[in-house]
Design a protein around this motif. Structure first.
Motif, PDB file in Angstrom:
ATOM      1  N   PRO A 166       0.812  -1.215   0.000  1.00 32.62           N
ATOM      2  CA  PRO A 166       0.000   0.000   0.000  1.00 32.62           C
ATOM      3  C   PRO A 166       0.847   1.268   0.000  1.00 32.62           C
ATOM      4  O   PRO A 166       2.071   1.238   0.184  1.00 32.62           O
ATOM      5  N   MET A 167       0.178   2.387  -0.195  1.00 35.07           N
ATOM      6  CA  MET A 167       0.833   3.692  -0.203  1.00 35.07           C
ATOM      7  C   MET A 167       1.489   3.977   1.144  1.00 35.07           C
ATOM      8  O   MET A 167       0.967   3.621   2.194  1.00 35.07           O
ATOM      9  N   ARG A 168       2.661   4.650   1.115  1.00 30.07           N
ATOM     10  CA  ARG A 168       3.364   5.029   2.332  1.00 30.07           C
ATOM     11  C   ARG A 168       3.105   6.497   2.645  1.00 30.07           C
ATOM     12  O   ARG A 168       2.732   7.282   1.770  1.00 30.07           O
ATOM     13  N   ASP A 169       3.375   6.872   3.905  1.00 32.93           N
ATOM     14  CA  ASP A 169       3.340   8.294   4.236  1.00 32.93           C
ATOM     15  C   ASP A 169       4.544   8.985   3.604  1.00 32.93           C
ATOM     16  O   ASP A 169       5.506   8.343   3.188  1.00 32.93           O
ATOM     17  N   ILE A 170       4.485  10.327   3.535  1.00 34.99           N
ATOM     18  CA  ILE A 170       5.585  11.088   2.921  1.00 34.99           C
ATOM     19  C   ILE A 170       6.142  12.121   3.900  1.00 34.99           C
ATOM     20  O   ILE A 170       6.681  13.148   3.476  1.00 34.99           O
ATOM     21  N   VAL A 171       6.030  11.859   5.203  1.00 33.84           N
ATOM     22  CA  VAL A 171       6.463  12.867   6.167  1.00 33.84           C
ATOM     23  C   VAL A 171       7.943  13.218   6.003  1.00 33.84           C
ATOM     24  O   VAL A 171       8.362  14.331   6.326  1.00 33.84           O
ATOM     25  N   GLY A 194      -3.772  18.885  -9.103  1.00 33.82           N
ATOM     26  CA  GLY A 194      -2.456  18.269  -9.104  1.00 33.82           C
ATOM     27  C   GLY A 194      -2.221  17.378 -10.297  1.00 33.82           C
ATOM     28  O   GLY A 194      -2.984  16.433 -10.546  1.00 33.82           O
ATOM     29  N   ALA A 195      -1.172  17.648 -11.027  1.00 29.21           N
ATOM     30  CA  ALA A 195      -0.778  16.773 -12.131  1.00 29.21           C
ATOM     31  C   ALA A 195      -0.308  15.434 -11.567  1.00 29.21           C
ATOM     32  O   ALA A 195      -0.032  15.304 -10.375  1.00 29.21           O
ATOM     33  N   PRO A 196      -0.231  14.394 -12.401  1.00 28.71           N
ATOM     34  CA  PRO A 196       0.208  13.078 -11.909  1.00 28.71           C
ATOM     35  C   PRO A 196       1.571  13.138 -11.232  1.00 28.71           C
ATOM     36  O   PRO A 196       2.493  13.793 -11.718  1.00 28.71           O
ATOM     37  N   GLY A 197       1.678  12.462 -10.077  1.00 30.63           N
ATOM     38  CA  GLY A 197       2.950  12.364  -9.389  1.00 30.63           C
ATOM     39  C   GLY A 197       3.320  13.558  -8.542  1.00 30.63           C
ATOM     40  O   GLY A 197       4.429  13.617  -8.006  1.00 30.63           O
ATOM     41  N   THR A 198       2.407  14.539  -8.385  1.00 33.03           N
ATOM     42  CA  THR A 198       2.726  15.738  -7.601  1.00 33.03           C
ATOM     43  C   THR A 198       2.419  15.561  -6.120  1.00 33.03           C
ATOM     44  O   THR A 198       2.667  16.466  -5.332  1.00 33.03           O
ATOM     45  N   GLY A 199       1.851  14.420  -5.737  1.00 31.79           N
ATOM     46  CA  GLY A 199       1.622  14.150  -4.324  1.00 31.79           C
ATOM     47  C   GLY A 199       0.338  14.733  -3.765  1.00 31.79           C
ATOM     48  O   GLY A 199       0.228  14.942  -2.557  1.00 31.79           O
ATOM     49  N   LYS A 200      -0.668  14.959  -4.607  1.00 32.25           N
ATOM     50  CA  LYS A 200      -1.898  15.573  -4.106  1.00 32.25           C
ATOM     51  C   LYS A 200      -2.627  14.651  -3.130  1.00 32.25           C
ATOM     52  O   LYS A 200      -3.190  15.121  -2.130  1.00 32.25           O
ATOM     53  N   THR A 201      -2.627  13.342  -3.391  1.00 31.23           N
ATOM     54  CA  THR A 201      -3.263  12.418  -2.447  1.00 31.23           C
ATOM     55  C   THR A 201      -2.556  12.456  -1.106  1.00 31.23           C
ATOM     56  O   THR A 201      -3.193  12.510  -0.042  1.00 31.23           O
ATOM     57  N   ALA A 202      -1.232  12.440  -1.138  1.00 34.09           N
ATOM     58  CA  ALA A 202      -0.465  12.509   0.110  1.00 34.09           C
ATOM     59  C   ALA A 202      -0.741  13.810   0.846  1.00 34.09           C
ATOM     60  O   ALA A 202      -0.855  13.832   2.076  1.00 34.09           O
ATOM     61  N   VAL A 203      -0.874  14.910   0.129  1.00 33.74           N
ATOM     62  CA  VAL A 203      -1.191  16.192   0.758  1.00 33.74           C
ATOM     63  C   VAL A 203      -2.518  16.100   1.499  1.00 33.74           C
ATOM     64  O   VAL A 203      -2.641  16.538   2.655  1.00 33.74           O
ATOM     65  N   GLY A 204      -3.520  15.517   0.866  1.00 32.70           N
ATOM     66  CA  GLY A 204      -4.827  15.406   1.509  1.00 32.70           C
ATOM     67  C   GLY A 204      -4.786  14.547   2.760  1.00 32.70           C
ATOM     68  O   GLY A 204      -5.360  14.905   3.799  1.00 32.70           O
ATOM     69  N   LEU A 205      -4.112  13.398   2.691  1.00 32.64           N
ATOM     70  CA  LEU A 205      -4.041  12.505   3.847  1.00 32.64           C
ATOM     71  C   LEU A 205      -3.239  13.131   4.984  1.00 32.64           C
ATOM     72  O   LEU A 205      -3.615  13.026   6.159  1.00 32.64           O
ATOM     73  N   HIS A 206      -2.152  13.802   4.647  1.00 36.27           N
ATOM     74  CA  HIS A 206      -1.339  14.420   5.694  1.00 36.27           C
ATOM     75  C   HIS A 206      -2.030  15.650   6.265  1.00 36.27           C
ATOM     76  O   HIS A 206      -1.848  15.975   7.442  1.00 36.27           O
TER      77      HIS A 206
END
Length: 666
Positions: A166-171, A194-206
C-alpha cells in the motif's frame, strides 16, 4: 573544517544510540498507558467514567504502537545549540523532555520550510537514511552558513524507493509547497489541482493527520472523512493514516457514502447523465413541495371529555406559516403538527384554566383526525417514495420537470416497466444521488468536521451536493486533476465543482511539479493534453531516471508474458493495465507468473494507483472502450513511478505517435 571519517562514524553511532533510546522511551510510554488501562476501573468514579477512560486509554495504546521497520525519526533540526529530532509521533523521556518531535508540531514546520535564503534560525538540517528501520546514513545542510543542497540524495532515494504494497506516508519528503497546503487552517477549504505524481493524495491525507493533531477533540466529535473513487484506491491508501498514528478516520467511496438503497441495476449512460445533472435537484424539490395542499375541512377531535374544533382558516394559517419558514420537509410536517396541537391546547387551557399534561399533547398529536389533516395537507413521504413516484409516472415527472428537463431527457430517466412498490425497485447507482438528494430535502444531514475528496474531478454535480450536505459546518480538501476526468459528467472547471460543494470561496492551488512519475513518462502523457479540452498546466517531472519503452508486437499475449518476466527481475511492484474487456485474456496468459508484486488492473480502476513498473496493453482498446477514452489513457500512462512499457498490435492513438519509440517486434 571538513568532517573526518572518524567523526562521521562517531556521529552516526550517536544517532543510532538516540534512535535506540527513543524506541525504549516509546516502549515505556506504551507500557505506562497499558498499566493505566488495566487499573482504570479502580480510579474512575462510576461505570460511565470508567468506560470513557478505557476508550481513551485504548486509543492511546494504539497510538503508541511501534513498527521496527518504520523509522521513528527521519530528520533533525539544530537551533541555538538545541537539537530536535523530527518524526512520526511525539516521544518523551522519563522526565517529560522531548526525544522526538511530532512532524505536525509548530517547530517541526521549519524542517520543511527553512532554506538558505530564509533559515528561520535553523543552523543545520539533517536528513537520515534508513534501511528497514535501521539508521544507515545522514546528510547535513548548514542553512545558518547559507549552505543548501540543490538535491538531497537521501530525499531522492526515499522518493524513488520501490513501491510494494500500500501507499506510504511522505512525512520525510514533504516539499515546501506541499507543507503549506498540509498546514492550512481547519476553517479553510482548499482545492488542489495536481498533475500526476505531484503528491496531491499525500497532501490530503497528511492534512487530515495534521488537523487531527491540532484539533483532536473537536474533530473526534465531528469526524474526518476520506472519500475516494473506488475500494481499490481506498485499500491502497488505507495504511497511511494509521502509520501516522491516526486510527479513527473514516474512509468511503461516494457510492457507499450515499447508499441508502441497494444497487441492483445499471442505467444506460443517457439516463445516468440526466440523473447526475444538478437540474434534478430542482425537479425533486418541485415534486416534493407540490404535495402540500391547503386544508379544505375544519378539524374536530375528541380527548374523551370534550370535542375540540379548529377552523379551516386557522389550519391554513398553520400550513402557510410553516411553509414560509422553509424548513426541511419532514421537520415542517412535525412543526405543523405541533402548532395544530398548540391550538387545541389553548382551547383546553381556556376551558379548564390550566395547561393539560404533556401526555395529553402527545395523544392529541397522534389522534386519527389530526393525522388525517396532516396527511392531506402535508403528507408523510420517504426519500425512496419520492423518487419512486417521480420515475414511475411520466405525468408526475412531466409536471415536476416542466421547463427544467426536455422531453428527451424525461424519456431517458422514466422507468419503462416500473415496480409495484418502492421496496420492489431495482435501484441503480445513478438513483443513489436522487434518493440522497430527496433525503436532504426531508431532513438535515449531520455535518462532518473535515472531508478529503480525492480524484474529485469525477464527482458529478449531484454527488458534490451530497457531500455539501455533509460538510455544512465543516471544511473540505478537494484533490484532483481535470485531465484525469473519465466520467461522462467529469468536471472541466473547479469553480463549478466548488459551488456545488457549497465552498465557492475555496482557493484553487495548482501542483504541477512531480516527484514520482519520471520525465520520459510525463512527456509521453502530456502529448494527450491538447485533446483533453481542459485548462491545466502540463506536468513537469524532476526525475530523469525512468525508462519508457513503446513496442509494436505480433503476439500480444506472448509479449506481455515476456515483459512481465523482465519487469519482475527488478525490485518493486508491477502493474499490468488493460482495457476492462481484455483483462480475462491477460489473466489467462499470466497464470503461471503469479507473484505478490504483480497486479492485473482493469483500466477503469487504475486511477490513484501507482506501480514501479507499469505495462500498458493496447492503448487503442483503452481509448475506444468509453467516450472519454483519451482521458482514461492519460490516467493509465501516468501510473508508473520507474518504468513504463507500452505494448500494442493496433496502431497507437494519433496523439502518441509523435513520441513513440521506433516500432519493434517481439
Amino acid at each position: 573544517m571538513p568532517a573526518t571519517e572518524e567523526s562521521l562514524t562517531a556521529e552516526l553511532a550517536a544517532e543510532r544510540a538516540h534512535l535506540d533510546a527513543s524506541r525504549q522511551a516509546l516502549r515505556r510510554m506504551r507500557e505506562h498507558a497499558e498499566d493505566l488501562y488495566s487499573t482504570g476501573d479502580q480510579v474512575a468514579g462510576d461505570p460511565f467514567a470508567a468506560e470513557t477512560l478505557g476508550r481513551a486509554l485504548a486509543r492511546r495504546i494504539a497510538d503508541l504502537a511501534d513498527n521496527p521497520d518504520t523509522p521513528l525519526f527521519f530528520g533533525r533540526l539544530d537551533l541555538d545549540e538545541h537539537r530536535y529530532h523530527i518524526g512520526r509521533r511525539h516521544v518523551t523521556d522519563a522526565a517529560g523532555e522531548p526525544m522526538v518531535l511530532d512532524w505536525r508540531a509548530p517547530l517541526s514546520r521549519r524542517f520543511y520550510q527553512a532554506s538558505a535564503r530564509d533559515p528561520q534560525d535553523v543552523d543545520t538540517r539533517r536528513r537520515f537514511g534508513f534501511v528497514k528501520g535501521d539508521l544507515t546514513s545522514f546528510e547535513d545542510e548548514h542553512l545558518g552558513r547559507g549552505e543548501e543542497q540543490a538535491t538531497s540524495q537521501i530525499l531522492l532515494d526515499e522518493i524513488e524507493r520501490p513501491r510494494v504494497g500500500p501507499m506510504r506516508d511522505i512525512v520525510a519528503t514533504i516539499q515546501p509547497e506541499q507543507d503549506v497546503l498540509v498546514r492550512a487552517d481547519l476553517e479553510t477549504s482548499i482545492c488542489v489541482q495536481g498533475a500526476p505524481g505531484t503528491g496531491k493524495t499525500a497532501v490530503g491525507l497528511h492534512r487530515a493527520a495534521y488537523l487531527l493533531y491540532l484539533h483532536r477533540e473537536r474533530l473526534r466529535r465531528a469526524g474526518v472523512l476520506i472519500v475516494g473513487p473506488n475500494q481499490a484506491f481506498l485499500g491502497y491508501i488505507a495504511a497511511v493514516l494509521p502509520a501516522l498514528g491516526e486510527l479513527e478516520v473514516r474512509q468511503s467511496t461516494i457510492e457507499d457514502l450515499i447508499a441508502r438503497v441497494p444497487v441492483r441495476a445499471v442505467d444506460p449512460v443517457e439516463a445516468q447523465v440526466v440523473k447526475h445533472d444538478p437540474r434534478m435537484a430542482q425537479v425533486l424539490h418541485r415534486a416534493l413541495w407540490a404535495r402540500l395542499a391547503r386544508p379544505e375541512e375544519p378539524l374536530q377531535v375528541s380527548d374523551g371529555a370534550y370535542r375540540w374544533r379548529v377552523s379551516v382558516e386557522a389550519l391554513r394559517r398553520v400550513i402557510d406559516d410553516v411553509r414560509r419558514e422553509d424548513p426541511p420537509y419532514a421537520l415542517g410536517r412535525e412543526r405543523a403538527r405541533a402548532r395544530i396541537v398548540s391550538l387545541l391546547q389553548r382551547q383546553a387551557e381556556a376551558k379548564s384554566g390550566e395547561s393539560p399534561p404533556e401526555s395529553w399533547a402527545r395523544r392529541m398529536g397522534k389522534a386519527r383526525s389530526v393525522v388525517e389533516v396532516l396527511d392531506a395537507a402535508w403528507p408523510a413521504v420517504t426519500p425512496e417514495g419520492l423518487v419512486f413516484d417521480l420515475l414511475r409516472d411520466p405525468e408526475t415527472l412531466a409536471q415536476a420537470a416542466e421547463g427544467i428537463l426536455t422531453a428527451e431527457e424525461r424519456a431517458a430517466i422514466v422507468w419503462a416497466k416500473p415496480a409495484r412498490t418502492a421496496r420492489a425497485v431495482k435501484w441503480s447507482a445513478a438513483d443513489l444521488v436522487l434518493v440522497d438528494e430527496a433525503a436532504g430535502l426531508l431532513e438535515r444531514q449531520a455535518s462532518v468536521g473535515h472531508i478529503v475528496l480525492d480524484e474529485a474531478q469525477d464527482l458529478s454535480p449531484m454527488q458534490c451536493r451530497a457531500v455539501a450536505r455533509r460538510s455544512t459546518h465543516g471544511s473540505i480538501t478537494l484533490l484532483g486533476d481535470l485531465a484525469q476526468g473519465t466520467a461522462p459528467w467529469a468536471a472541466t472547471d473547479w469553480r463549478e465543482s466548488l459551488a456545488h460543494l457549497g465552498k465557492p470561496e475555496a482557493g484553487v492551488v495548482p501542483l504541477s511539479v512531480g516527484f514520482r512519475v519520471p520525465d520520459a513518462v510525463v512527456k509521453l502523457a502530456n502529448r494527450l493534453l491538447p485533446a483533453l479540452a481542459v485548462d491545466v498546466p502540463p506536468a513537469v517531472s524532476l526525475r530523469r531516471d525512468g525508462e519508457l519503452t513503446v513496442l509494436a508486437v505480433d503476439d500480444l499475449a506472448a509479449a506481455v508474458v515476456a515483459e512481465v518476466g523482465s519487469a519482475l527481475t527488478y525490485p518493486g511492484s508491477v502493474g499490468v493495465i488493460a482495457a476492462d474487456h481484455q483483462v480475462d485474456q491477460m489473466r489467462a496468459a499470466l497464470a503461471e507468473q503469479i507473484d505478490d508484486r504483480l497486479s492485473l488492473v482493469p483500466a477503469s480502476i487504475a486511477k490513484g494507483l501507482e506501480y514501479d513498473h507499469v505495462i500498458v496493453i493496447e492503448p487503442a482498446q483503452i481509448v475506444s472502450a468509453e467516450p472519454r477514452g483519451l482521458h482514461r489513457l492519460y490516467v493509465v500512462l501516468t501510473r508508473a513511478v520507474s518504468r513504463l512499457s507500452v505494448l500494442h498490435t493496433e496502431p497507437l492513438p494519433a496523439q502518441l505517435t509523435e513520441v513513440a519509440a521506433p516500432a519493434a517486434s517481439r
